[in-house]
Write a protein that holds these residues in place. Structure first.
Motif, PDB file in Angstrom:
ATOM      1  N   ALA A 120      31.668   7.953  -3.586  1.00 23.90           N
ATOM      2  CA  ALA A 120      30.774   9.073  -3.226  1.00 23.90           C
ATOM      3  C   ALA A 120      31.533   9.957  -4.369  1.00 23.90           C
ATOM      4  CB  ALA A 120      31.147   9.409  -2.541  1.00 23.90           C
ATOM      5  N   THR A 121      33.007   9.589  -4.596  1.00 22.67           N
ATOM      6  CA  THR A 121      33.161  10.461  -5.414  1.00 22.67           C
ATOM      7  C   THR A 121      32.732   9.993  -6.891  1.00 22.67           C
ATOM      8  OG1 THR A 121      35.438  10.205  -4.940  1.00 22.67           O
ATOM      9  CG2 THR A 121      35.425  11.177  -6.912  1.00 22.67           C
ATOM     10  N   THR A 122      32.598   8.468  -7.452  1.00 26.67           N
ATOM     11  CA  THR A 122      32.123   7.306  -8.486  1.00 26.67           C
ATOM     12  C   THR A 122      30.441   8.068  -9.079  1.00 26.67           C
ATOM     13  OG1 THR A 122      33.200   5.890  -7.827  1.00 26.67           O
ATOM     14  CG2 THR A 122      31.050   5.546  -9.608  1.00 26.67           C
ATOM     15  N   MET A 123      30.043   8.881  -7.890  1.00 25.68           N
ATOM     16  CA  MET A 123      28.563   9.203  -7.650  1.00 25.68           C
ATOM     17  C   MET A 123      28.659  10.813  -8.517  1.00 25.68           C
ATOM     18  SD  MET A 123      26.464  10.162  -4.793  1.00 25.68           S
ATOM     19  CE  MET A 123      27.800  11.900  -3.746  1.00 25.68           C
ATOM     20  N   PHE A 124      29.695  11.571  -7.812  1.00 27.38           N
ATOM     21  CA  PHE A 124      29.657  12.899  -8.392  1.00 27.38           C
ATOM     22  C   PHE A 124      29.969  12.704 -10.343  1.00 27.38           C
ATOM     23  CE2 PHE A 124      29.918  16.166  -5.493  1.00 27.38           C
ATOM     24  CZ  PHE A 124      29.471  16.887  -6.445  1.00 27.38           C
ATOM     25  N   TYR A 125      31.053  11.146 -10.320  1.00 29.39           N
ATOM     26  CA  TYR A 125      32.051  11.587 -11.053  1.00 29.39           C
ATOM     27  C   TYR A 125      30.819  10.967 -12.836  1.00 29.39           C
ATOM     28  CZ  TYR A 125      33.541   9.178 -15.402  1.00 29.39           C
ATOM     29  OH  TYR A 125      33.510   8.792 -17.065  1.00 29.39           O
ATOM     30  N   ALA A 126      29.399  10.778 -12.597  1.00 30.37           N
ATOM     31  CA  ALA A 126      28.609  10.572 -13.384  1.00 30.37           C
ATOM     32  C   ALA A 126      27.993  11.696 -13.866  1.00 30.37           C
ATOM     33  CB  ALA A 126      27.366   8.646 -12.582  1.00 30.37           C
ATOM     34  N   THR A 127      27.547  11.963 -12.462  1.00 34.44           N
ATOM     35  CA  THR A 127      27.115  13.704 -12.763  1.00 34.44           C
ATOM     36  C   THR A 127      27.359  13.529 -13.498  1.00 34.44           C
ATOM     37  OG1 THR A 127      25.503  12.419 -10.421  1.00 34.44           O
ATOM     38  CG2 THR A 127      25.259  15.498 -11.293  1.00 34.44           C
ATOM     39  N   ILE A 128      28.530  14.327 -13.435  1.00 35.05           N
ATOM     40  CA  ILE A 128      29.255  15.454 -14.573  1.00 35.05           C
ATOM     41  C   ILE A 128      29.400  14.830 -15.434  1.00 35.05           C
ATOM     42  CG2 ILE A 128      31.892  16.542 -14.688  1.00 35.05           C
ATOM     43  CD1 ILE A 128      32.116  16.286 -11.528  1.00 35.05           C
ATOM     44  N   THR A 129      29.642  13.660 -15.691  1.00 35.91           N
ATOM     45  CA  THR A 129      29.873  12.401 -17.290  1.00 35.91           C
ATOM     46  C   THR A 129      28.210  12.860 -17.821  1.00 35.91           C
ATOM     47  OG1 THR A 129      30.720  11.091 -16.155  1.00 35.91           O
ATOM     48  CG2 THR A 129      29.588  10.770 -18.549  1.00 35.91           C
ATOM     49  N   LYS A 130      27.143  13.109 -16.721  1.00 35.85           N
ATOM     50  CA  LYS A 130      26.358  13.147 -17.698  1.00 35.85           C
ATOM     51  C   LYS A 130      26.369  14.586 -18.127  1.00 35.85           C
ATOM     52  CE  LYS A 130      21.858  12.512 -19.530  1.00 35.85           C
ATOM     53  NZ  LYS A 130      21.790  11.696 -20.829  1.00 35.85           N
ATOM     54  N   ALA A 131      26.486  15.715 -17.547  1.00 34.52           N
ATOM     55  CA  ALA A 131      26.209  16.883 -17.592  1.00 34.52           C
ATOM     56  C   ALA A 131      27.396  17.402 -19.060  1.00 34.52           C
ATOM     57  CB  ALA A 131      26.366  18.101 -16.373  1.00 34.52           C
ATOM     58  N   ALA A 132      27.802  16.828 -18.888  1.00 33.87           N
ATOM     59  CA  ALA A 132      28.967  16.938 -19.907  1.00 33.87           C
ATOM     60  C   ALA A 132      28.352  17.008 -21.162  1.00 33.87           C
ATOM     61  CB  ALA A 132      30.350  16.607 -19.947  1.00 33.87           C
ATOM     62  N   GLU A 133      28.064  15.756 -20.906  1.00 35.52           N
ATOM     63  CA  GLU A 133      27.361  15.048 -22.552  1.00 35.52           C
ATOM     64  C   GLU A 133      25.676  16.142 -22.969  1.00 35.52           C
ATOM     65  OE1 GLU A 133      24.127  11.887 -22.631  1.00 35.52           O
ATOM     66  OE2 GLU A 133      25.646  11.002 -22.703  1.00 35.52           O
ATOM     67  N   LEU A 134      25.352  16.835 -21.616  1.00 37.57           N
ATOM     68  CA  LEU A 134      24.116  17.787 -22.207  1.00 37.57           C
ATOM     69  C   LEU A 134      24.440  18.943 -22.433  1.00 37.57           C
ATOM     70  CD1 LEU A 134      21.919  17.715 -18.668  1.00 37.57           C
ATOM     71  CD2 LEU A 134      22.185  16.371 -21.008  1.00 37.57           C
ATOM     72  N   GLY A 135      25.686  19.503 -21.979  1.00 40.11           N
ATOM     73  CA  GLY A 135      26.612  21.003 -22.521  1.00 40.11           C
ATOM     74  C   GLY A 135      27.115  21.268 -23.181  1.00 40.11           C
ATOM     75  N   MET A 136      27.706  21.862 -24.167  1.00 37.28           N
ATOM     76  CA  MET A 136      28.125  22.294 -25.322  1.00 37.28           C
ATOM     77  C   MET A 136      29.682  22.896 -24.859  1.00 37.28           C
ATOM     78  SD  MET A 136      26.186  21.068 -27.365  1.00 37.28           S
ATOM     79  CE  MET A 136      26.671  21.848 -29.595  1.00 37.28           C
ATOM     80  N   GLU A 137      30.130  22.432 -23.459  1.00 37.30           N
ATOM     81  CA  GLU A 137      30.972  23.516 -23.292  1.00 37.30           C
ATOM     82  C   GLU A 137      32.365  21.954 -22.910  1.00 37.30           C
ATOM     83  OE1 GLU A 137      29.375  27.738 -20.839  1.00 37.30           O
ATOM     84  OE2 GLU A 137      31.288  25.490 -20.471  1.00 37.30           O
ATOM     85  N   THR A 138      33.831  22.342 -23.131  1.00 35.34           N
ATOM     86  CA  THR A 138      34.779  20.961 -23.031  1.00 35.34           C
ATOM     87  C   THR A 138      35.290  21.001 -22.081  1.00 35.34           C
ATOM     88  OG1 THR A 138      36.354  22.564 -23.575  1.00 35.34           O
ATOM     89  CG2 THR A 138      35.727  21.355 -25.589  1.00 35.34           C
ATOM     90  N   ARG A 139      34.686  21.793 -20.969  1.00 32.21           N
ATOM     91  CA  ARG A 139      35.535  21.819 -19.508  1.00 32.21           C
ATOM     92  C   ARG A 139      35.281  21.304 -18.773  1.00 32.21           C
ATOM     93  NH1 ARG A 139      33.735  27.392 -16.361  1.00 32.21           N
ATOM     94  NH2 ARG A 139      31.338  27.496 -17.131  1.00 32.21           N
ATOM     95  N   MET A 140      34.074  20.650 -18.483  1.00 35.59           N
ATOM     96  CA  MET A 140      33.443  19.874 -18.148  1.00 35.59           C
ATOM     97  C   MET A 140      33.433  18.355 -18.252  1.00 35.59           C
ATOM     98  SD  MET A 140      31.097  19.222 -15.758  1.00 35.59           S
ATOM     99  CE  MET A 140      29.655  20.050 -15.529  1.00 35.59           C
ATOM    100  N   ALA A 141      33.749  18.214 -19.599  1.00 35.32           N
ATOM    101  CA  ALA A 141      34.626  17.193 -19.720  1.00 35.32           C
ATOM    102  C   ALA A 141      35.958  16.875 -19.506  1.00 35.32           C
ATOM    103  CB  ALA A 141      33.758  16.900 -21.560  1.00 35.32           C
ATOM    104  N   ASN A 142      36.716  17.816 -19.802  1.00 39.01           N
ATOM    105  CA  ASN A 142      37.841  17.396 -19.123  1.00 39.01           C
ATOM    106  C   ASN A 142      38.063  17.713 -17.503  1.00 39.01           C
ATOM    107  OD1 ASN A 142      39.420  18.305 -21.858  1.00 39.01           O
ATOM    108  ND2 ASN A 142      39.425  20.605 -21.182  1.00 39.01           N
ATOM    109  N   ASP A 143      37.143  17.844 -17.234  1.00 38.63           N
ATOM    110  CA  ASP A 143      36.507  17.513 -15.209  1.00 38.63           C
ATOM    111  C   ASP A 143      37.219  16.642 -14.855  1.00 38.63           C
ATOM    112  OD1 ASP A 143      36.960  18.947 -12.504  1.00 38.63           O
ATOM    113  OD2 ASP A 143      34.823  18.200 -13.237  1.00 38.63           O
ATOM    114  N   GLN A 144      35.411  16.094 -15.609  1.00 39.41           N
ATOM    115  CA  GLN A 144      35.457  14.285 -15.811  1.00 39.41           C
ATOM    116  C   GLN A 144      36.299  13.281 -15.380  1.00 39.41           C
ATOM    117  OE1 GLN A 144      32.706  12.677 -18.069  1.00 39.41           O
ATOM    118  NE2 GLN A 144      33.566  13.221 -20.100  1.00 39.41           N
ATOM    119  N   LYS A 145      37.711  13.739 -16.338  1.00 42.10           N
ATOM    120  CA  LYS A 145      38.575  12.695 -16.373  1.00 42.10           C
ATOM    121  C   LYS A 145      39.463  13.114 -15.256  1.00 42.10           C
ATOM    122  CE  LYS A 145      38.191  13.699 -21.693  1.00 42.10           C
ATOM    123  NZ  LYS A 145      39.401  14.033 -22.853  1.00 42.10           N
TER     124      LYS A 145
END
Length: 228
Positions: free
Chosen positions: A131-156
């Motif tokens: 379930a957490t991996t599922m969320f991780y993939a979603t956050i990773t895609k959102a980080a790829e789409l967005g221009m902000e670094t906070r999502m990229a840090n959150d995925q890590k």
């Protein structure tokens, strides 16, 4: 004035659900998903069950229900968006299957049935990991789409906590098979780690909700991106 280079994005730009609805489903599912492993304390109840004492042991059913809302939101948020979407679907259905197995194994536990207890706990832990991996993939895609670094840090953070949690959970399963009393604090630590991982996922939802670079309805591409 700086000229931004457009970023090519692969995937489907017209998701079945819009961004606000996905956020609502994440918010609905987050509370039972997190609190379900604490109320009631399934770790303590299983400790009583394996000892043959009166108990109310059962897998974290409330958490399972909350995870269904999260699965629906993740699947629709990045529908058909490359490998991220494939991971969401594989992880989501795997979590559902593992949750079902945990319930089956639960009814096979009796006083001293450490193997069945280990299988039950293993399925619950792998379910949480999926379930957490599922969320991780979603956050990773959102980080790829967005221009902000906070999502990229959150995925890590989510990635690290998820792997540490499943590692501690695996050690807890081994201690159950060894009939060591250490399995109780180790399993409690696993619950704590997964809880922090899910809180980090919930933080990612907030970032997704407030990220203006993705586009409010998430159905129209921002200026910084073009889609193929």
């Amino acid at each position: 004035m700086a000229v931004l280079e457009k970023k090519q994005m692969s995937g489907f730009i017209n998701p079945r659900w819009m961004k606000p609805k996905c956020v609502r489903f994440w918010e609905i599912g987050a509370i039972p998903c997190i609190l379900g492993v604490w109320m009631p304390d399934f770790v303590g109840q299983y400790a009583l069950k394996i000892a043959g004492q009166p108990n109310h042991a059962f897998p974290p059913f409330i958490t399972f229900v909350g995870a269904l809302f999260l699965f629906a939101a993740c699947a629709h948020a990045i529908e058909e968006m490359g490998w991220h979407y494939k991971i969401v679907m594989i992880s989501g259905w795997s979590a559902i299957a593992l949750a079902g197995l945990s319930v089956i194994f639960h009814f096979m536990i009796g006083p001293g049935s450490y193997v069945m207890l280990a299988l039950t706990v293993l399925c619950i832990g792998l379910c949480a990991y999926a379930a957490t991996t599922m969320f991780y993939a979603t956050i990773t895609k959102a980080a790829e789409l967005g221009m902000e670094t906070r999502m990229a840090n959150d995925q890590k953070i989510v990635l690290i906590l998820n792997h540490v949690a499943i590692l501690v959970g695996a050690i807890a399963v081994v201690t159950i098979l060894m009939k060591s009393p250490l399995w109780v604090p180790l399993l409690r630590l696993t619950v704590v780690l997964f809880t922090f991982a899910w809180i980090a996922c919930r933080t990612g939802v907030y970032f997704f909700k407030t990220d203006k670079s993705i586009g409010v309805p998430f159905a129209q591409p921002p200026d910084e991106q073009f889609w193929v």
